[in-house]
Design a protein around this motif. Structure first.
Motif, PDB file in Angstrom:
ATOM      1  N   UNK A  66      27.517 -21.981  25.456  1.00 36.72           N
ATOM      2  CA  UNK A  66      26.147 -22.454  25.724  1.00 36.72           C
ATOM      3  C   UNK A  66      25.175 -21.296  25.973  1.00 36.72           C
ATOM      4  N   UNK A  67      25.320 -20.226  25.249  1.00 43.11           N
ATOM      5  CA  UNK A  67      24.428 -19.075  25.398  1.00 43.11           C
ATOM      6  C   UNK A  67      24.743 -18.181  26.577  1.00 43.11           C
ATOM      7  N   UNK A  68      25.787 -18.504  27.304  1.00 43.67           N
ATOM      8  CA  UNK A  68      26.199 -17.683  28.445  1.00 43.67           C
ATOM      9  C   UNK A  68      27.166 -16.604  27.965  1.00 43.67           C
ATOM     10  N   UNK A  69      27.100 -15.457  28.607  1.00 41.81           N
ATOM     11  CA  UNK A  69      27.967 -14.338  28.242  1.00 41.81           C
ATOM     12  C   UNK A  69      28.930 -14.077  29.391  1.00 41.81           C
ATOM     13  N   UNK A  70      30.216 -14.055  29.087  1.00 41.04           N
ATOM     14  CA  UNK A  70      31.233 -13.790  30.112  1.00 41.04           C
ATOM     15  C   UNK A  70      30.966 -12.435  30.771  1.00 41.04           C
ATOM     16  N   UNK A  71      31.096 -12.421  32.098  1.00 47.46           N
ATOM     17  CA  UNK A  71      30.888 -11.191  32.850  1.00 47.46           C
ATOM     18  C   UNK A  71      29.462 -10.984  33.325  1.00 47.46           C
ATOM     19  N   UNK A  72      28.550 -11.864  32.946  1.00 45.14           N
ATOM     20  CA  UNK A  72      27.154 -11.761  33.411  1.00 45.14           C
ATOM     21  C   UNK A  72      26.964 -12.599  34.674  1.00 45.14           C
ATOM     22  N   UNK A  73      26.071 -12.162  35.545  1.00 45.27           N
ATOM     23  CA  UNK A  73      25.838 -12.815  36.832  1.00 45.27           C
ATOM     24  C   UNK A  73      25.283 -14.228  36.648  1.00 45.27           C
ATOM     25  N   UNK A  74      25.913 -15.174  37.312  1.00 46.21           N
ATOM     26  CA  UNK A  74      25.421 -16.563  37.294  1.00 46.21           C
ATOM     27  C   UNK A  74      24.068 -16.626  37.990  1.00 46.21           C
ATOM     28  N   UNK A  75      23.938 -15.888  39.074  1.00 45.31           N
ATOM     29  CA  UNK A  75      22.701 -15.862  39.863  1.00 45.31           C
ATOM     30  C   UNK A  75      21.511 -15.400  39.021  1.00 45.31           C
ATOM     31  N   UNK A  76      21.745 -14.632  37.977  1.00 39.25           N
ATOM     32  CA  UNK A  76      20.663 -14.121  37.131  1.00 39.25           C
ATOM     33  C   UNK A  76      19.964 -15.241  36.366  1.00 39.25           C
ATOM     34  N   UNK A  77      20.564 -16.435  36.330  1.00 37.92           N
ATOM     35  CA  UNK A  77      19.883 -17.556  35.677  1.00 37.92           C
ATOM     36  C   UNK A  77      18.652 -17.984  36.482  1.00 37.92           C
ATOM     37  N   UNK A  78      18.595 -17.599  37.751  1.00 44.41           N
ATOM     38  CA  UNK A  78      17.399 -17.778  38.576  1.00 44.41           C
ATOM     39  C   UNK A  78      16.712 -16.412  38.619  1.00 44.41           C
ATOM     40  N   UNK A  79      15.951 -16.149  37.577  1.00 44.10           N
ATOM     41  CA  UNK A  79      15.448 -14.796  37.308  1.00 44.10           C
ATOM     42  C   UNK A  79      14.744 -14.146  38.494  1.00 44.10           C
ATOM     43  N   UNK A  80      13.780 -14.815  39.105  1.00 41.20           N
ATOM     44  CA  UNK A  80      13.024 -14.204  40.195  1.00 41.20           C
ATOM     45  C   UNK A  80      13.883 -13.982  41.435  1.00 41.20           C
ATOM     46  N   UNK A  81      14.691 -14.961  41.782  1.00 45.43           N
ATOM     47  CA  UNK A  81      15.547 -14.835  42.965  1.00 45.43           C
ATOM     48  C   UNK A  81      16.562 -13.700  42.766  1.00 45.43           C
ATOM     49  N   UNK A  82      17.127 -13.607  41.575  1.00 48.44           N
ATOM     50  CA  UNK A  82      18.094 -12.549  41.286  1.00 48.44           C
ATOM     51  C   UNK A  82      17.420 -11.178  41.347  1.00 48.44           C
ATOM     52  N   UNK A  83      16.217 -11.104  40.847  1.00 47.81           N
ATOM     53  CA  UNK A  83      15.490  -9.840  40.849  1.00 47.81           C
ATOM     54  C   UNK A  83      15.204  -9.377  42.283  1.00 47.81           C
ATOM     55  N   UNK A  84      14.798 -10.303  43.143  1.00 49.02           N
ATOM     56  CA  UNK A  84      14.567  -9.977  44.560  1.00 49.02           C
ATOM     57  C   UNK A  84      15.876  -9.498  45.187  1.00 49.02           C
ATOM     58  N   UNK A  85      16.960 -10.232  44.940  1.00 47.60           N
ATOM     59  CA  UNK A  85      18.275  -9.830  45.451  1.00 47.60           C
ATOM     60  C   UNK A  85      18.633  -8.421  44.984  1.00 47.60           C
ATOM     61  N   UNK A  86      18.461  -8.175  43.701  1.00 43.65           N
ATOM     62  CA  UNK A  86      18.848  -6.892  43.118  1.00 43.65           C
ATOM     63  C   UNK A  86      18.023  -5.737  43.693  1.00 43.65           C
ATOM     64  N   UNK A  87      16.724  -5.930  43.826  1.00 44.58           N
ATOM     65  CA  UNK A  87      15.860  -4.875  44.352  1.00 44.58           C
ATOM     66  C   UNK A  87      16.198  -4.558  45.809  1.00 44.58           C
ATOM     67  N   UNK A  88      16.321  -5.574  46.641  1.00 40.98           N
ATOM     68  CA  UNK A  88      16.571  -5.318  48.059  1.00 40.98           C
ATOM     69  C   UNK A  88      18.001  -4.868  48.325  1.00 40.98           C
ATOM     70  N   UNK A  89      18.952  -5.353  47.557  1.00 36.61           N
ATOM     71  CA  UNK A  89      20.324  -4.875  47.688  1.00 36.61           C
ATOM     72  C   UNK A  89      20.401  -3.397  47.296  1.00 36.61           C
ATOM     73  N   UNK A  90      19.717  -3.041  46.214  1.00 37.31           N
ATOM     74  CA  UNK A  90      19.686  -1.647  45.767  1.00 37.31           C
ATOM     75  C   UNK A  90      18.985  -0.762  46.790  1.00 37.31           C
ATOM     76  N   UNK A  91      17.914  -1.250  47.387  1.00 38.77           N
ATOM     77  CA  UNK A  91      17.207  -0.492  48.416  1.00 38.77           C
ATOM     78  C   UNK A  91      18.110  -0.234  49.627  1.00 38.77           C
ATOM     79  N   UNK A  92      18.823  -1.261  50.074  1.00 35.99           N
ATOM     80  CA  UNK A  92      19.737  -1.088  51.208  1.00 35.99           C
ATOM     81  C   UNK A  92      20.868  -0.125  50.857  1.00 35.99           C
ATOM     82  N   UNK A  93      21.414  -0.250  49.645  1.00 34.88           N
ATOM     83  CA  UNK A  93      22.499   0.637  49.214  1.00 34.88           C
ATOM     84  C   UNK A  93      22.016   2.080  49.150  1.00 34.88           C
TER      85      UNK A  93
END
Length: 170
Positions: A66-93
């Motif tokens: 169904x257009x999904x690629x194995x190994x890709x983040x499920x959370x990324x289907x919620x584009x804005x929420x995933x982007x916020x997660x990714x930016x702040x997680x990267x900032x903390x790291x």
């Protein structure tokens, strides 16, 4: 040792007393103890954020369908929420990496600590880009976020040098 006596009999009372009891006090807490505690805290933050980046909330798709690629983040289907997660997680790291490198400066095996830490950061970045769909991750924003704590520290250092020269007392 005075600290051992204080730690043996903490005050009994309200939560506020406990909070004040465990706060940093320059007269009581040594620089070595403080550095050790900060290293533990920021190492935990680095470990948690690394794990969250490699295994994002919700996991990854297991199959190509169904257009999904194995190994890709499920959370990324919620584009804005995933982007916020990714930016702040990267900032903390990134911030925790900077603090770890700062606190271990001039330690024995400092070069090895740098190599291991930079390798871990590269691994984190590689994992982020491997599990993130191309349309949900803007490379430049993630790199800017990762470089942010280092850039802010460098700018602050530059200003301190500048102000020391401007207000130099002869």
């Amino acid at each position: 040792m005075n600290l051992a006596k204080e730690m043996a009999s903490p005050p009994v009372g309200t939560g506020k007393n406990w909070f004040r009891y465990f706060q940093f006090e320059e007269a009581r807490d040594t620089a070595a103890d403080t550095r050790s505690i900060l290293l533990i805290i920021f190492t935990l933050i680095a470990a948690i954020t690394f794990q969250a980046g490699v295994n994002p909330p919700g996991g990854v798709w297991q199959d190509n369908d169904n257009g999904r690629i194995a190994g890709r983040a499920i959370y990324a289907s919620q584009k804005q929420a995933y982007y916020v997660f990714l930016i702040f997680n990267t900032l903390a790291f990134s911030n925790s990496i900077m603090v770890i490198l700062s606190l271990t400066h001039k330690f024995p095996f400092n070069f090895e600590v740098w190599v291991a830490t930079v390798s871990m950061a590269v691994t984190y970045g590689s994992a982020i880009f491997a599990i993130s769909p191309e349309e949900s991750v803007k490379l430049r924003y993630v790199l800017i976020t990762a470089a942010g704590p280092f850039a802010v520290r460098l700018i602050k250092y530059g200003f301190n040098i500048y102000w020391a020269k401007v207000y130099q007392v002869d």
